[in-house]
Design a protein around this motif. Sequence first.
Motif: not given
Length: 420
Positions: A104-120, A303-310
Amino acid sequence: MSYRLVRRLNSSCVRCVSSSLSRTTEKARHPGSKTNFTHEIQFLNPQELPAIPTFRVLDNHGNIKTEEAPKISDDDLVEIYKKMSLLSKMDKILLQSQRQGRISFYMTCSGEEAAVIGSAAALKDVDTVFTQYREVGVYLWRGFTLQDVMHQCFSTHKDNTKGRQMPIHYSAKKLNIQCVSSTLGTQVPNAVGYAYSNKIKGIEAVTVTYFGEGAASEGDVHAAMNMAAVLKCPTLFICRNNGYAISTTTADQYAGDGIAVRAIGYGMRCLRVDGNDLFAVHRAVFEARALAIENSCPVLIELMTYRVGHHSTSDDSSAYRSIDEVNYWNKEDSPVGRLGLYLMKHKLWDSEREQAYAKECRKDIMGAFNLAESSLKPSPYLVFDDVYDTHSTQLARQRSSLEEHLKSYGEHYNLNEYDV
């Protein structure tokens, strides 16, 4: 452990403001003030002050730009890259599945993979995490499986949120990650309260909270930062400044110098980082964590990044930004591509491994996807659980009423699709 990154930033900010004021001769004694008297009137103009710099290690071409080598082992680097690549591929498949009406719904992390996994990757398991809704990479890094993701998105009877949450609203108590909440900003004061509790108990850990620059406009975030600074709570505020709050650009969100500068107003230490640079993100969070624990204080990382997806599957970003803009960030400044270039230059990865891993990812993703899609839905009787510690008389009557109803009219509800 060196904290030169944060110290250099704090000292430079102090020098910026100090140099803009005229020389003073007498110290003011007003409560809540750390200032001197001046005999000249001068309004501070933020447009005349230098912007907070952005810490960077790896450039767009996979080259290290600092003298100090990254402190991540080769094995860990490859594992981080694989998780980032897996996340990117999983996002594409689940986005397509929503467009096909399968979830029914989804959100992508496209363009923010390093911000999320790098911090984790820079945190420890003892650190409790309060995510927003674009941090499934934190879950994956800590051990949340593809199957866990799929069961949640399809709301199956094996979903650990019991089918009660929208897709992507994950929860993983065993991994020390709190449940995702749709309401913007509410996780931030919760994180500060949790950090304060740990401080009182003497637990050596940080509490981490993620949020976007749009959520930073919520009152909850401002109150939380002030509370953390005053109570000296070991909290890491990680803001993903991806350029857009749904369809609102940063230019329409704030007039100041981003989010990091707000920390200074609350008396917090802060750092601005290139969020598409895995090395910079990892080092910044690693050092901020040590700083927060050693000084029992909060730290804000922007973290200065960019949301590639919608923004989500309910959004069409082509209505407010150009395809050329998206293509630049997707091709020229991709966090996955940038780290991949580095690995290939250092013989840690190659095109053959890339192709083999892409096939492996798709097989694993589709295997988990198909299993979840064909799984039973949760039992309708779960609606009576977890309301109270024990079932009340009223709930017992309601459950009995549902049982009688389904006995009489169950054929109208496709009960064979549920774990009854």
